[in-house]
Design a protein around this motif. Structure first.
Motif, PDB file in Angstrom:
ATOM      1  N   ILE A 124      34.132  10.428   6.169  1.00  0.00           N
ATOM      2  CA  ILE A 124      35.179  10.011   7.338  1.00  0.00           C
ATOM      3  C   ILE A 124      35.266   8.588   7.385  1.00  0.00           C
ATOM      4  O   ILE A 124      34.327   7.649   7.581  1.00  0.00           O
ATOM      5  CB  ILE A 124      34.485  10.390   8.520  1.00  0.00           C
ATOM      6  N   THR A 125      36.440   8.121   7.389  1.00  0.00           N
ATOM      7  CA  THR A 125      36.668   6.388   7.159  1.00  0.00           C
ATOM      8  C   THR A 125      37.732   6.058   8.344  1.00  0.00           C
ATOM      9  O   THR A 125      38.517   6.838   8.927  1.00  0.00           O
ATOM     10  CB  THR A 125      37.261   6.023   5.829  1.00  0.00           C
ATOM     11  N   GLY A 126      37.658   4.933   8.582  1.00  0.00           N
ATOM     12  CA  GLY A 126      38.579   4.418   9.738  1.00  0.00           C
ATOM     13  C   GLY A 126      38.183   3.140  10.047  1.00  0.00           C
ATOM     14  O   GLY A 126      37.044   2.461   9.833  1.00  0.00           O
ATOM     15  N   GLU A 127      38.894   2.402  11.173  1.00  0.00           N
ATOM     16  CA  GLU A 127      38.661   0.979  11.531  1.00  0.00           C
ATOM     17  C   GLU A 127      37.399   1.149  12.598  1.00  0.00           C
ATOM     18  O   GLU A 127      37.258   2.254  13.295  1.00  0.00           O
ATOM     19  CB  GLU A 127      39.811   0.440  12.148  1.00  0.00           C
ATOM     20  N   GLY A 177      39.821  -2.603  18.760  1.00  0.00           N
ATOM     21  CA  GLY A 177      38.727  -1.639  19.187  1.00  0.00           C
ATOM     22  C   GLY A 177      38.985  -0.265  18.972  1.00  0.00           C
ATOM     23  O   GLY A 177      38.003   0.556  19.252  1.00  0.00           O
ATOM     24  N   ASN A 178      40.244   0.227  18.990  1.00  0.00           N
ATOM     25  CA  ASN A 178      40.637   1.460  18.941  1.00  0.00           C
ATOM     26  C   ASN A 178      40.255   2.422  20.239  1.00  0.00           C
ATOM     27  O   ASN A 178      40.070   1.793  21.442  1.00  0.00           O
ATOM     28  CB  ASN A 178      40.380   2.153  17.523  1.00  0.00           C
ATOM     29  N   PRO A 180      43.596   7.612  11.448  1.00  0.00           N
ATOM     30  CA  PRO A 180      44.424   6.384  11.781  1.00  0.00           C
ATOM     31  C   PRO A 180      44.064   5.565  13.051  1.00  0.00           C
ATOM     32  O   PRO A 180      43.658   5.996  14.134  1.00  0.00           O
ATOM     33  CB  PRO A 180      45.605   7.177  11.980  1.00  0.00           C
ATOM     34  N   PRO A 181      44.238   4.299  13.049  1.00  0.00           N
ATOM     35  CA  PRO A 181      43.649   3.323  14.352  1.00  0.00           C
ATOM     36  C   PRO A 181      45.041   3.639  15.348  1.00  0.00           C
ATOM     37  O   PRO A 181      45.903   4.221  15.184  1.00  0.00           O
ATOM     38  CB  PRO A 181      44.415   1.956  13.862  1.00  0.00           C
ATOM     39  N   LEU A 182      44.709   3.422  16.579  1.00  0.00           N
ATOM     40  CA  LEU A 182      45.547   3.627  17.414  1.00  0.00           C
ATOM     41  C   LEU A 182      46.912   2.967  17.847  1.00  0.00           C
ATOM     42  O   LEU A 182      48.137   3.555  17.731  1.00  0.00           O
ATOM     43  CB  LEU A 182      44.970   3.019  18.709  1.00  0.00           C
ATOM     44  N   ARG A 183      47.105   1.825  16.942  1.00  0.00           N
ATOM     45  CA  ARG A 183      48.414   1.252  16.717  1.00  0.00           C
ATOM     46  C   ARG A 183      49.319   2.054  15.841  1.00  0.00           C
ATOM     47  O   ARG A 183      50.528   1.752  15.970  1.00  0.00           O
ATOM     48  CB  ARG A 183      48.239  -0.257  16.269  1.00  0.00           C
ATOM     49  N   ALA A 184      48.713   2.966  14.804  1.00  0.00           N
ATOM     50  CA  ALA A 184      49.610   3.728  14.086  1.00  0.00           C
ATOM     51  C   ALA A 184      49.865   5.026  14.761  1.00  0.00           C
ATOM     52  O   ALA A 184      50.700   5.618  14.203  1.00  0.00           O
ATOM     53  CB  ALA A 184      48.693   3.905  12.814  1.00  0.00           C
ATOM     54  N   ARG A 185      49.503   5.266  16.153  1.00  0.00           N
ATOM     55  CA  ARG A 185      49.716   6.352  16.867  1.00  0.00           C
ATOM     56  C   ARG A 185      49.821   6.078  18.322  1.00  0.00           C
ATOM     57  O   ARG A 185      49.282   6.660  19.133  1.00  0.00           O
ATOM     58  CB  ARG A 185      48.689   7.669  16.257  1.00  0.00           C
ATOM     59  N   ARG A 186      50.821   5.274  18.762  1.00  0.00           N
ATOM     60  CA  ARG A 186      50.782   4.367  20.111  1.00  0.00           C
ATOM     61  C   ARG A 186      51.187   5.792  20.830  1.00  0.00           C
ATOM     62  O   ARG A 186      50.692   5.768  22.310  1.00  0.00           O
ATOM     63  CB  ARG A 186      51.983   3.665  20.107  1.00  0.00           C
ATOM     64  N   GLU A 187      51.999   6.553  20.538  1.00  0.00           N
ATOM     65  CA  GLU A 187      52.265   7.972  21.486  1.00  0.00           C
ATOM     66  C   GLU A 187      50.961   8.625  21.833  1.00  0.00           C
ATOM     67  O   GLU A 187      51.133   9.348  22.936  1.00  0.00           O
ATOM     68  CB  GLU A 187      53.373   8.696  20.833  1.00  0.00           C
ATOM     69  N   ARG A 195      25.005  20.449   5.096  1.00  0.00           N
ATOM     70  CA  ARG A 195      26.131  19.523   4.436  1.00  0.00           C
ATOM     71  C   ARG A 195      25.920  18.249   4.993  1.00  0.00           C
ATOM     72  O   ARG A 195      25.292  17.857   5.977  1.00  0.00           O
ATOM     73  CB  ARG A 195      27.543  20.211   5.309  1.00  0.00           C
ATOM     74  N   LEU A 196      26.251  17.394   3.961  1.00  0.00           N
ATOM     75  CA  LEU A 196      26.453  15.819   4.592  1.00  0.00           C
ATOM     76  C   LEU A 196      27.739  15.303   4.873  1.00  0.00           C
ATOM     77  O   LEU A 196      28.682  15.730   4.361  1.00  0.00           O
ATOM     78  CB  LEU A 196      26.095  15.164   3.371  1.00  0.00           C
ATOM     79  N   ILE A 197      27.740  14.618   6.167  1.00  0.00           N
ATOM     80  CA  ILE A 197      29.035  14.095   6.362  1.00  0.00           C
ATOM     81  C   ILE A 197      28.731  12.689   6.652  1.00  0.00           C
ATOM     82  O   ILE A 197      27.670  12.218   7.268  1.00  0.00           O
ATOM     83  CB  ILE A 197      29.373  14.368   7.845  1.00  0.00           C
ATOM     84  N   ALA A 198      29.396  11.622   6.094  1.00  0.00           N
ATOM     85  CA  ALA A 198      29.178  10.281   5.940  1.00  0.00           C
ATOM     86  C   ALA A 198      30.342   9.497   6.846  1.00  0.00           C
ATOM     87  O   ALA A 198      31.362   9.755   6.311  1.00  0.00           O
ATOM     88  CB  ALA A 198      28.814   9.778   4.621  1.00  0.00           C
ATOM     89  N   GLY A 199      30.090   8.594   7.803  1.00  0.00           N
ATOM     90  CA  GLY A 199      31.164   7.871   8.163  1.00  0.00           C
ATOM     91  C   GLY A 199      31.003   6.218   7.869  1.00  0.00           C
ATOM     92  O   GLY A 199      29.756   5.592   7.552  1.00  0.00           O
TER      93      GLY A 199
END
Length: 409
Positions: A170-173, A328-329, A282-289, A248-252
């Protein structure tokens, strides 16, 4: 994936021959020569079936059948009988066995019965998962809020990967909520009733990883910020991922693992292993709605935590929130909601410069005054009594902070 077979037979040659047949068909057999050797592998929600000989020294196949059904009544058990021992097998079917096979049996006949049992088991486990999902609600819809196309895509990715047995990256800012996404994938998975264990990757050693994988059996291990995993632990993790019967492994991570692998600070083998199944938040600025929905949700949480009434959120506040980029999302938006509830701001992001002691004390005092007015529905006399302040002192403080009691009635 339902591909496990516990094979129990005291005859070594039969046990090994059937085990080889299972392996050649891509299944994962666990071979045991007795009930005692097999019993620890028989667990509720076992993703597979049991194949056992009837006649064995000590506890026989009927005992094992009864034990398996005491653990999980819907666990398929296939009985192996000696030549001409059909009455014994019929007795087993009456006792709840899935099917029986007469030894020696041809590989095709053996696999046909095993595969049928595995399909039956897969349906049972899927039905249980769906029932749990209905009972708990859809974790993706409940925990991953937002109406934007990006949020809908993110929820669908979580559902799709949860249904598989794949390890997930799992990736993201920073602040997007990789840990929450990991929890959602776990809750939607077949192993949702098993442990979900979270660890800081930076603190892990080969030994601690081994313990974590053991403790999370049939569940999920989440490694937060896997880019910080020390190199010895990276190699140990690769070895653990090669083992069967593991969680299961989940890595962030907020880092670019591909770039780190290219620079030599992260194992390329581990990177390629994790990259097979990725959820990018996705970051918040990419989904402002999504910002109004998320902010209202965080305000509700903040009010519940602080035992304060839910304030009105005007369109002017929403407009200011949506105009910001929120580096800071979700974490920053959550903090803004808490400040809004406490009356410290109208939801703007916190100022980056450090506040002095006097300013910090003034903010705390203002929040306490507003909280008292909210609790007493704008009644200044009762609010002053609640804070154990003289009425004049209370009014002086309201004037200093430009707070009007009638705004809270």
């Amino acid at each position: 994936m339902v591909d496990r077979v516990v094979l129990v037979d005291d005859d070594t040659s039969v046990r090994e021959a059937l085990g080889q047949t299972l392996e050649l068909e891509g299944l994962r057999p666990t071979l045991a020569g007795s009930f005692v050797a097999a019993k620890d592998h028989i667990v509720s929600e076992f993703a597979g079936v049991i194949v056992t000989d009837i006649r064995m020294p000590g506890k026989d196949g009927f005992y094992l059948l009864d034990y398996a059904h005491s653990v999980d009544p819907e666990l398929p058990v296939i009985l192996l009988t000696g030549e001409g021992d059909i009455p014994m097998a019929v007795k087993g079917i009456s006792a709840g066995a899935f099917d029986f096979l007469e030894k020696p049996c041809a590989p095709q006949e053996f696999m046909a019965v095993v595969e049928k049992a595995l399909r039956t088991r897969a349906l049972v486990l899927e039905n249980r998962r769906l029932k749990r999902q209905v009972a708990q609600g859809d974790a993706a819809a409940r925990l991953l809020r937002g109406t934007s196309p990006a949020s809908k895509k993110m929820r669908e990715e979580a559902r799709t990967l949860a249904r598989s047995a794949a390890d997930v990256l799992i990736t993201g800012e920073p602040g997007v909520g990789t840990a929450k996404m990991a929890e959602v994938v776990h809750l939607l998975s077949a192993g949702s009733q098993a442990p979900f264990l979270k660890f800081s990757a930076a603190a892990q050693t080969p030994e601690s990883l081994a313990v974590a994988f053991h403790d999370a059996k049939d569940g999920t291990v989440f490694l937060d910020e896997v880019a910080a995993l020390p190199q010895p632990a990276q190699f140990a993790l690769l070895d653990l991922l090669e083992t069967h019967d593991r969680p299961r492994l989940i890595a962030g991570t907020y880092a670019d693992l591909g770039e780190l692998a290219g620079a030599g600070s992260f194992s390329p083998d581990l990177f390629y292993r994790l990259e097979a199944a990725v959820i990018r938040i996705p970051p918040l600025r990419a989904r402002r709605e999504d910002i109004p929905t998320l902010f209202r949700h965080y305000v509700d949480i903040a009010c519940e935590q602080s035992d304060l009434p839910v304030p009105t959120i005007g369109q002017d506040v929403i407009a200011r929130l949506m105009a910001q980029d929120w580096p800071g999302n979700a974490r920053s938006l959550m903090n803004a909601a808490m400040r809004f509830v406490m009356g410290l701001s109208e939801g703007e992001e916190a100022r980056t410069e450090e506040l002095g002691l006097a300013e910090q004390l003034a903010q705390v005092e203002r929040s306490l005054l507003i909280a008292a007015l909210q609790r007493h529905k704008g009644n200044a006399t009762e609010a002053a009594k609640g804070l154990k302040l003289p009425r004049k002192t209370f009014y002086d403080k309201l004037a200093r902070h430009e707070i009007k009691a009638e705004a809270y009635r």
